[in-house]
Structures are given as structure tokens and as C-alpha cells.
Design an enzyme around this catalytic site. Sequence first.
Site, short mmCIF file in Angstrom:
data_model
loop_
_atom_site.label_atom_id
_atom_site.label_comp_id
_atom_site.label_asym_id
_atom_site.label_seq_id
_atom_site.Cartn_x
_atom_site.Cartn_y
_atom_site.Cartn_z
N ARG A 25 -96.82 36.25 -19.50
CA ARG A 25 -95.86 35.39 -20.20
C ARG A 25 -95.13 34.41 -19.27
NH1 ARG A 25 -92.31 39.24 -23.65
NH2 ARG A 25 -93.32 40.93 -22.51
N ASP A 115 -89.63 43.80 -11.63
CA ASP A 115 -89.21 42.64 -12.43
C ASP A 115 -87.81 42.80 -12.99
OD1 ASP A 115 -89.65 44.56 -14.36
OD2 ASP A 115 -91.14 43.41 -15.49
N ASN A 180 -82.84 53.88 -22.78
CA ASN A 180 -83.35 54.09 -21.42
C ASN A 180 -83.49 52.74 -20.72
OD1 ASN A 180 -84.73 54.98 -19.14
ND2 ASN A 180 -86.72 54.97 -20.19
N ARG A 433 -80.96 -6.62 20.38
CA ARG A 433 -81.12 -7.34 19.11
C ARG A 433 -81.22 -8.82 19.44
NH1 ARG A 433 -75.11 -5.95 18.32
NH2 ARG A 433 -74.11 -7.80 19.19
C1 UD1 Z 1 -89.88 50.98 -20.24
C2 UD1 Z 1 -89.57 52.39 -20.73
C3 UD1 Z 1 -88.54 52.32 -21.85
C4 UD1 Z 1 -87.31 51.57 -21.40
C5 UD1 Z 1 -87.70 50.19 -20.92
C6 UD1 Z 1 -86.51 49.46 -20.35
C7 UD1 Z 1 -91.69 53.53 -20.39
C8 UD1 Z 1 -92.88 54.13 -21.05
N1 UD1 Z 1 -90.78 52.98 -21.21
O1 UD1 Z 1 -90.53 50.32 -21.32
O2 UD1 Z 1 -88.18 53.64 -22.23
O3 UD1 Z 1 -86.38 51.45 -22.48
O4 UD1 Z 1 -88.68 50.31 -19.85
O5 UD1 Z 1 -86.86 48.13 -20.10
O6 UD1 Z 1 -91.56 53.63 -19.19
N2 UD1 Z 1 -95.75 49.01 -14.98
C9 UD1 Z 1 -96.77 49.18 -14.08
N3 UD1 Z 1 -97.92 49.77 -14.50
C10 UD1 Z 1 -98.08 50.20 -15.78
C11 UD1 Z 1 -97.04 50.01 -16.69
C12 UD1 Z 1 -95.87 49.40 -16.27
O7 UD1 Z 1 -96.65 48.81 -12.91
O8 UD1 Z 1 -99.15 50.76 -16.07
C13 UD1 Z 1 -94.50 48.36 -14.52
C14 UD1 Z 1 -94.29 47.01 -15.16
O9 UD1 Z 1 -94.80 45.97 -14.33
C15 UD1 Z 1 -92.78 46.92 -15.28
C16 UD1 Z 1 -92.36 48.38 -15.41
O10 UD1 Z 1 -93.42 49.16 -14.96
O11 UD1 Z 1 -92.21 46.39 -14.11
C17 UD1 Z 1 -91.96 48.75 -16.83
O12 UD1 Z 1 -93.05 48.57 -17.67
P1 UD1 Z 1 -92.89 47.92 -19.10
O13 UD1 Z 1 -94.22 47.79 -19.71
O14 UD1 Z 1 -92.05 46.70 -19.02
O15 UD1 Z 1 -92.09 49.07 -19.84
P2 UD1 Z 1 -91.29 48.90 -21.19
O16 UD1 Z 1 -92.23 48.82 -22.32
O17 UD1 Z 1 -90.30 47.82 -21.06
#
Ligand code: UD1
Length: 461
Positions: A25, A115, A180, A433
Site C-alpha cells: 500500500r 512499521d 492489543n 576588474r
Molecule cells: C496485529 C495483532 C493484533 C493487533 C494489531 C495492532 C496479530 C495476529 N494480530 O494485527 O492483535 O491488534 O497487530 O496493530 O499479531 N509480520 C511479519 N510477518 C508475518 C506477519 C506480520 O513480519 O507473517 C509483521 C508485519 O510486517 C507488521 C507486524 O508483523 O509489521 C504486524 O503484522 P500485521 O499484519 O500488521 O498485524 P495486524 O493484522 O495489524
Amino acid sequence: MTDQTTTNSGRSLTAIVLAAGKGTRMRSDLPKVLHEVAGRTMLGHVLAAAQGAGATRIAVVVEPGQASVAREIAALAPGAAVYPQAERLGTAHAVLAARAALAAGADDVVIAFGDTPLITAATLTRLRAPLAQGCTVAVLAFETPNPKGYGRVLVRDGRVTAIREEKDATEAERAVTLCNAGLMALSGRHALDLLARIGNANAAGEYYLPDAVALAVSDGLAVAVVDVAEAEAQGVNDRVQLSVAEAAIQGRLRHAAQVAGATLIAPETVFFSHDTVLGRDVVVEPHVVFGPRVRVGDGCVIHAFSHLEGATLADGVGIGPYARLRPGAVLETGARVGNFVEIKNARLEAGAKANHLTYIGDAVVGAGANIGAGTITCNYDGVNKHRTTIGAGAFIGSNTALVAPVGVGAGAIVGAGSVITADVPDGAIAVARGRQRILAGAAEGKRAKLQAEKAARTKAS
Ligand code: UD1
Ligand code: CA
């Protein structure tokens, strides 16, 4: 004005920073975590917070093939280990990509996201604190009237029982407003065991890090909730959120500058870099931009619309309005740089002045020297850069071109409009000059001739 470093408890700390993912995005050729906020990458902010919280070991989980991310980590946290996550199967899966770092052992483990650049060392320190009190998991959480999208922190009889992702939540669970923040602290002794037992039988088919909470509870281990402001835990997924993060960090930097003794007349118009250092009793007028690596001494005045980057100002220096200081600009005590003056890789020694419309590059200007309006160091011949040296107390007349390499001696005077191509000895006067001629009384004849010629042209057409 870097992040506040808080004392740690003497316990070892492994920080795991999750930075995998393509960041689609952002619509960018640059990996998401390398986008900058206040002159530092988002990943750089998170690494600094981890270091500030006392991390003795740092592991970063990255998207495979992003060499630029690995270079940034090597530059900012040289001891950090980098683990690619081959497939994006969830936050717990990502943490386990750094299994080797966990297996190395630590008292405390903190998991942060690459991030979420607003997270501070102080918050990570608060997040790990319950581990020293015997808790196994500490969850960072906030209350919000708009919990949509977040994992909900479920509490029964005053105790946390689980975190439920939005996708998996019942109607009643979705009504919960304690959310969370994503970041978590785990006891190093239990971390690997808990993470290895997390499954993916859920709506997303992902391994959820927050499931560590329910597992710990079922083992009879203590779980703590640590509160944080929702804004501090905000993740950045697109450029709109990037600008929101920038505004938040600028707000902090402005506040810190004022608390530390600088007057910002219109703080909302001043932009800092994460590493800007201001002395006491500095006045910053409106619309000033600080790029990276600027240090400003006590009692300096930065007049409106100035732009500084990589510049060092000693005490009592004044610049602007409309000054531009580029990398390597060094202004010693009491030096003065005025409007529309650009300084690059040049030192102005104590009390030297360049007050108007000047370019000084690759130069040394001695103490007390005066650089007249419109003076230019011609430092570039189209291929190479050359140096200009101006001695203490020299006076450079207006509109002088100093064709480098060249030197003007101490106390020398250069006549206005000169093009200086050879060294001027100490104490000499140089004038280079065209010599002025006077044709007494000749003006009237010249004017009559021009008018006659014009009349002839008008008649002919
Ligand atoms: C996560 C939490 C959620 C919380 C929210 C807050 C989980 C399952 N859920 O959700 O409870 O309310 O953060 O913003 O953890 N990442 C990886 N590899 C992966 C997945 C994620 O490196 O396989 C990293 C992403 O780059 C990111 C971070 O982990 O920096 C969080 O992942 P993201 O997918 O944003 O989690 P949320 O769905 O926001
Ligand atoms: Ca997120």
C-alpha cells in the site's frame, strides 16, 4: 532530542523486530520500513527504541531479498542478526523465523514491529518491566471507542484470558474496547515453548503471536497488560499514515526542544530531524527546516525560512532569514550568515560574516573576515572541486568571484567586482576588474545620437 533512554534492570533483553512484508500500500520501490520519519527510517526508529530499552541482542525478521533493509540494519545496529521469513504466515511464524536468537537465551524478549515508528524506548521498558516481577507475558494495550480491526484483549474476573483477532471474534467479543497494540514481551525462559505451540486453526489460517496469551493462561502463568496511547502504537501502511507519524514525531521533537530551552516562535512551522541538537536559549523563528546532523550551540538565532543540514553552529551564531547551510558547514562562535547565503563544506571562523547573497563552498573563512554581498567561491571547474582560503580579518568586496584554488591572505582587501584567480598576499589590496574610464561631457552627444537613430528607424517602418 533522541529517544529518552531509560534505565534497565540489569536483565538481558532480546528484541525481535518484525519487518517482513511487501508494504504494497505504500506503492513504492522502497521497502516500507525504509521510508523516513523525521529524517530516519521507520526501522531506524524502532531499532533505536529497542537499543534505548536496553536490548542486548537484536533480531530483525525481514522480507527475503531486500538487501537495502539488511544494509540499514547493519548500519544502525551492527550486531543485529537478520532472519528472512520465507512465507508470510502470521506474526508468531515471523517471530519463529528468529528461532536461533530466541534459543540463544535471554531473561526478557520484546517483540516490536518495524512499521510502528512512534514506539519509544520508555514504552518498551515499561512493557518488559512485568517480566522482572514474575509475569511470563506482557501485552501492550489501549482503550479505544473504535476497536475495529484490532485484536481484543479479553478479561475475566480482572484477569486477561486471551486475545481474539477481529476475524475470529464473536459479536460480544467485538464489543470489547481494550485492544492489543501488537507488541508483546515474553519471558525468555518460556518464549520458544509458547511460540512453538501456537497453531493456525483460525479464520485467517495464520499463526497469531497473541495466542501466546491463552497458552500462558492455560499453563497457569501470569499475564500482564501494559497500557499505551493508541497513537504511539499506530502502524504505517500507506503514505497518509506516514504523514500522520511524521506529524506526531515532529510534535514530540518540538516539545522536547522547547522543554530543553529553545524558543520556537511558531513551533508548528519548524521541522526537526530526529537527531537535531539545540543548545540553550536558541531562538528558532518560523518556517525553519532542520535536515539530519545539525548541532546548534547556545544563544544562536535561526531566523525565518532557513534550511540546515549537516551543519554545526557554535555559540552565539546568527543565520538567516533565508540562509541555507549544507553538509559540512561549520560556523564558529559569533559567526553571522545573512539572507540568501549558501554555505557548503566550509568553516567560518569566529566572528566571520557573510551577510547577503553569497555562496561559500569548500572554503575556510578566517576569524572576523567580512564577505561582501554577492561574493561567490567558484569551487567547481566542471570536473573537480577546489578550495578557497580567506585569512583572518580579510575584507572581500561585493560581487567578487574567487576562482578556486585560491587564497586571500590575512587582513587583505579585495576590491568590489573582482575576479580573483591568483593568491592575494597578507595585508595586500587586490583589484581585478576593468579599469573605469571617464569621458567628460560626452553623455549629451551620446543621447542625441541614440535618439536620432531611433527616429530614423520609426520613419522607415
Ligand atoms: C496485529 C495483532 C493484533 C493487533 C494489531 C495492532 C496479530 C495476529 N494480530 O494485527 O492483535 O491488534 O497487530 O496493530 O499479531 N509480520 C511479519 N510477518 C508475518 C506477519 C506480520 O513480519 O507473517 C509483521 C508485519 O510486517 C507488521 C507486524 O508483523 O509489521 C504486524 O503484522 P500485521 O499484519 O500488521 O498485524 P495486524 O493484522 O495489524
Ligand atoms: Ca498492523
